[in-house]
Motif scaffolding. Structure first.
Motif, PDB file in Angstrom:
ATOM      1  N   GLY A   1       0.888 -16.610   9.535  1.00 29.73           N
ATOM      2  CA  GLY A   1       0.629 -16.608  10.970  1.00 29.73           C
ATOM      3  C   GLY A   1       0.948 -15.279  11.618  1.00 29.73           C
ATOM      4  N   SER A   2       1.432 -14.301  10.829  1.00 29.92           N
ATOM      5  CA  SER A   2       1.740 -12.988  11.407  1.00 29.92           C
ATOM      6  C   SER A   2       1.519 -11.887  10.371  1.00 29.92           C
ATOM      7  CB  SER A   2       3.203 -12.942  11.875  1.00 29.92           C
ATOM      8  OG  SER A   2       4.072 -12.881  10.758  1.00 29.92           O
ATOM      9  N   LEU A   3       1.243 -10.680  10.859  1.00 32.21           N
ATOM     10  CA  LEU A   3       1.102  -9.518   9.972  1.00 32.21           C
ATOM     11  C   LEU A   3       2.434  -9.193   9.323  1.00 32.21           C
ATOM     12  CD1 LEU A   3      -1.151  -6.926  11.832  1.00 32.21           C
ATOM     13  CD2 LEU A   3      -1.605  -8.084   9.653  1.00 32.21           C
ATOM     14  N   GLU A   4       3.511  -9.414  10.067  1.00 34.31           N
ATOM     15  CA  GLU A   4       4.846  -9.111   9.539  1.00 34.31           C
ATOM     16  C   GLU A   4       5.108  -9.932   8.269  1.00 34.31           C
ATOM     17  OE1 GLU A   4       8.082 -11.198  10.458  1.00 34.31           O
ATOM     18  OE2 GLU A   4       8.887  -9.871   8.897  1.00 34.31           O
TER      19      GLU A   4
ATOM     20  N   ILE B   1       5.046 -10.491   1.912  1.00 34.90           N
ATOM     21  CA  ILE B   1       4.645 -11.086   0.631  1.00 34.90           C
ATOM     22  C   ILE B   1       3.687 -10.212  -0.175  1.00 34.90           C
ATOM     23  CG2 ILE B   1       5.061 -13.438   1.439  1.00 34.90           C
ATOM     24  CD1 ILE B   1       2.109 -13.886   1.623  1.00 34.90           C
ATOM     25  N   ALA B   2       3.036  -9.229   0.471  1.00 36.64           N
ATOM     26  CA  ALA B   2       2.047  -8.426  -0.256  1.00 36.64           C
ATOM     27  C   ALA B   2       2.183  -6.949   0.110  1.00 36.64           C
ATOM     28  CB  ALA B   2       0.646  -8.908   0.085  1.00 36.64           C
ATOM     29  N   VAL B   3       1.742  -6.082  -0.827  1.00 40.45           N
ATOM     30  CA  VAL B   3       1.761  -4.640  -0.600  1.00 40.45           C
ATOM     31  C   VAL B   3       0.397  -4.201  -0.087  1.00 40.45           C
ATOM     32  CG1 VAL B   3       2.177  -2.386  -1.650  1.00 40.45           C
ATOM     33  CG2 VAL B   3       3.396  -4.409  -2.521  1.00 40.45           C
ATOM     34  N   PHE B   4       0.368  -3.687   1.146  1.00 37.77           N
ATOM     35  CA  PHE B   4      -0.882  -3.260   1.779  1.00 37.77           C
ATOM     36  C   PHE B   4      -1.087  -1.761   1.584  1.00 37.77           C
ATOM     37  CE2 PHE B   4      -2.423  -6.688   4.705  1.00 37.77           C
ATOM     38  CZ  PHE B   4      -1.536  -7.660   4.306  1.00 37.77           C
ATOM     39  N   ASP B   5      -2.285  -1.343   1.107  1.00 38.24           N
ATOM     40  CA  ASP B   5      -2.623   0.078   1.156  1.00 38.24           C
ATOM     41  C   ASP B   5      -3.478   0.319   2.407  1.00 38.24           C
ATOM     42  OD1 ASP B   5      -5.137  -0.878   0.536  1.00 38.24           O
ATOM     43  OD2 ASP B   5      -5.195  -0.045  -1.486  1.00 38.24           O
TER      44      ASP B   5
ATOM     45  N   ARG C   1      -6.674   0.684   2.825  1.00 41.76           N
ATOM     46  CA  ARG C   1      -7.885  -0.154   2.912  1.00 41.76           C
ATOM     47  C   ARG C   1      -7.526  -1.559   3.394  1.00 41.76           C
ATOM     48  NH1 ARG C   1      -9.491   0.010  -3.191  1.00 41.76           N
ATOM     49  NH2 ARG C   1      -7.330  -0.676  -3.174  1.00 41.76           N
ATOM     50  N   ALA C   2      -6.425  -2.079   2.843  1.00 38.12           N
ATOM     51  CA  ALA C   2      -5.994  -3.437   3.235  1.00 38.12           C
ATOM     52  C   ALA C   2      -5.600  -3.464   4.706  1.00 38.12           C
ATOM     53  CB  ALA C   2      -4.834  -3.883   2.350  1.00 38.12           C
ATOM     54  N   GLU C   3      -4.882  -2.411   5.144  1.00 30.81           N
ATOM     55  CA  GLU C   3      -4.491  -2.328   6.563  1.00 30.81           C
ATOM     56  C   GLU C   3      -5.729  -2.336   7.454  1.00 30.81           C
ATOM     57  OE1 GLU C   3      -1.586  -2.641   7.585  1.00 30.81           O
ATOM     58  OE2 GLU C   3      -0.183  -1.784   6.124  1.00 30.81           O
ATOM     59  N   ALA C   4      -6.743  -1.550   7.043  1.00 31.78           N
ATOM     60  CA  ALA C   4      -7.957  -1.443   7.868  1.00 31.78           C
ATOM     61  C   ALA C   4      -8.684  -2.781   7.948  1.00 31.78           C
ATOM     62  CB  ALA C   4      -8.873  -0.354   7.298  1.00 31.78           C
ATOM     63  N   LEU C   5      -8.771  -3.479   6.817  1.00 35.28           N
ATOM     64  CA  LEU C   5      -9.475  -4.775   6.811  1.00 35.28           C
ATOM     65  C   LEU C   5      -8.718  -5.815   7.641  1.00 35.28           C
ATOM     66  CD1 LEU C   5     -10.689  -4.931   3.096  1.00 35.28           C
ATOM     67  CD2 LEU C   5     -12.121  -4.740   5.148  1.00 35.28           C
ATOM     68  N   ALA C   6      -7.386  -5.836   7.490  1.00 35.01           N
ATOM     69  CA  ALA C   6      -6.598  -6.810   8.257  1.00 35.01           C
ATOM     70  C   ALA C   6      -6.694  -6.513   9.755  1.00 35.01           C
ATOM     71  CB  ALA C   6      -5.137  -6.793   7.797  1.00 35.01           C
ATOM     72  N   ALA C   7      -6.650  -5.230  10.106  1.00 34.30           N
ATOM     73  CA  ALA C   7      -6.717  -4.855  11.521  1.00 34.30           C
ATOM     74  C   ALA C   7      -8.051  -5.268  12.131  1.00 34.30           C
ATOM     75  CB  ALA C   7      -6.509  -3.352  11.678  1.00 34.30           C
TER      76      ALA C   7
ATOM     77  N   LEU D   1       1.251 -22.431  11.539  1.00 35.68           N
ATOM     78  CA  LEU D   1       1.876 -21.362  10.746  1.00 35.68           C
ATOM     79  C   LEU D   1       2.960 -20.643  11.538  1.00 35.68           C
ATOM     80  CD1 LEU D   1      -1.363 -19.995   9.077  1.00 35.68           C
ATOM     81  CD2 LEU D   1       0.625 -20.863   7.825  1.00 35.68           C
ATOM     82  N   ARG D   2       2.735 -20.421  12.815  1.00 36.36           N
ATOM     83  CA  ARG D   2       3.704 -19.685  13.638  1.00 36.36           C
ATOM     84  C   ARG D   2       4.930 -20.548  13.916  1.00 36.36           C
ATOM     85  NH1 ARG D   2      -0.916 -16.264  16.968  1.00 36.36           N
ATOM     86  NH2 ARG D   2      -1.208 -14.837  15.218  1.00 36.36           N
ATOM     87  N   ARG D   3       4.729 -21.836  14.073  1.00 36.53           N
ATOM     88  CA  ARG D   3       5.849 -22.754  14.279  1.00 36.53           C
ATOM     89  C   ARG D   3       6.732 -22.780  13.027  1.00 36.53           C
ATOM     90  NH1 ARG D   3       6.901 -27.604  17.217  1.00 36.53           N
ATOM     91  NH2 ARG D   3       5.152 -27.206  18.572  1.00 36.53           N
ATOM     92  N   LEU D   4       6.081 -22.757  11.871  1.00 37.19           N
ATOM     93  CA  LEU D   4       6.772 -22.853  10.586  1.00 37.19           C
ATOM     94  C   LEU D   4       7.478 -21.538  10.232  1.00 37.19           C
ATOM     95  CD1 LEU D   4       6.733 -25.288   8.636  1.00 37.19           C
ATOM     96  CD2 LEU D   4       4.892 -24.140   7.411  1.00 37.19           C
TER      97      LEU D   4
END
Ligand code: AMP
Ligand code: MG
Length: 323
Positions: free
Chosen positions: A66-69, A74-78, A80-86, A130-133
């Motif tokens: 429920g959050s980027l944080e 849990i995962a390592v962002f490079d 490309r991953a940052e750009a796709l998530a954003a 997800l945010r509640r949890l």
């Protein structure tokens, strides 16, 4: 066990979160399909997902956040991953990335792989839960393994009644096909593992051309081989003529005559509407007493058509058993 139906309000979500914290299973709506949730840090809870679905243990699960944080824990962002998530989160895009904090994601979630599949769903009810949890939820589609994915709470109950604690009912899913899965675990290429609810062209506009795994490579996504998404009746694709004992799944204005029953995925020829209707209409034809087999007209390959064609192709396979 009787499966409870929970409303998508404050009280329903509080109850859903309570069941999940205790290691229970709760199905909930996402924008793609209904997911079958369990917390990712409890091995017994995750084991129950595989048991309830009859899912083979080698098929890894997507961790929903429920959050980027939390995604970054849990995962390592490079880059490309940052750009796709954003650009696309929350939304129907799953990223396969190197696994970071193993305490938050037990090995059964990733089928023992060094990577984890992560997604932030856009459905307001999924996000609120997800945010509640405050913890990730492993959530494969809430159906028996190999069968058609659920896009309503009634579909969930048809497959899993008595096998899970609860389902949160928020009506039909707005996208209707599963998320697009891309693998970013190698620096030099982005692999399309599964076409889905986010069209390829949108992703390619951010990270360039998507590669497909080469035939000689070992499968990276064991769950993506073989028959899947399957109705119980025979399925025939790309038809231009229909038999009198067939149920027809049509698309657009040109509808071949002669079928016992015809359902049109989108009379206007809109692929997003077709995706939304796909699994519900497959279930309807599958359940129809006068239909012996299902026939489907050709579906264009662009946009969400790539995901629709993928699901239909795999549902029509007869060479391998359901996985
Ligand atoms: P489902 O949750 O049933 O929609 O399926 C999720 C799909 O994502 C699985 O079939 C896997 O093939 C794929 N997947 C999940 N985790 C990984 C991973 N770590 N590496 C590659 N593919 C994955
Ligand atoms: Mg599934």
């Amino acid at each position: 066990m009787r499966t409870r139906i929970l409303p998508p309000d404050e009280r329903g979500l509080a109850e859903a979160a309570r069941i999940l914290r205790q290691g229970g299973l709760v199905a909930f709506p996402t924008e793609t399909v209904y997911g079958l949730g369990a917390v990712t840090d409890d091995p017994a809870a995750v084991a129950r997902i595989f048991e309830a679905k009859g899912r083979p243990a080698h098929n890894p699960l997507i961790a929903h956040v429920g959050s980027l944080e939390l995604a970054h824990r849990i995962a390592v962002f490079d880059r490309r991953a940052e750009a796709l998530a954003a650009r696309f989160w929350p939304g129907p895009l799953t990223l396969v990335l190197p696994l970071a904090d193993r305490r938050l994601v037990v090995p059964a979630v990733t089928a023992g792989l060094a990577t984890v599949a992560v997604r932030m769903p856009a459905h307001p009810v999924a996000l609120a839960l997800l945010r509640r949890l405050g913890r990730p939820l492993a959530a494969p589609s809430a159906n028996r393994s190999g069968r058609t994915s659920p896009t309503t709470a009634a579909h969930v109950l048809a497959d899993l009644e008595g096998r899970i604690e609860a389902v949160v009912d928020a009506g039909p899913c707005p996208v209707g096909v599963e998320s697009t899965v891309v693998d970013l675990s190698e620096p030099e290429r982005v692999l399309l593992l599964r076409p889905g609810g986010l069209a390829r062209a949108a992703i390619e506009a951010v990270v360039g051309p998507l590669a497909r795994p080469r035939a000689e490579e070992p499968p990276r996504s064991p769950g993506l081989v073989g028959r899947h998404y399957a109705p119980t009746k025979p399925l025939r694709l790309d038809v231009d003529e229909v038999g009198p004992d067939e149920g027809l799944l049509a698309f657009g204005a040109r509808v071949p005559p002669g079928a016992r029953v015809t359902l049109n995925l989108s009379p206007a020829g809109d692929l997003a509407e077709a995706a939304r209707n796909l699994f519900r209409m497959l279930r309807e034809l599958d359940a129809h007493p006068e239909v012996r087999a299902i026939a489907v007209v050709p579906i264009p390959a662009e946009g969400l058509g790539e995901a629709i064609r993928d699901r239909l192709r795999r549902a029509a396979r007869t060479d391998t058993p359901a996985v």
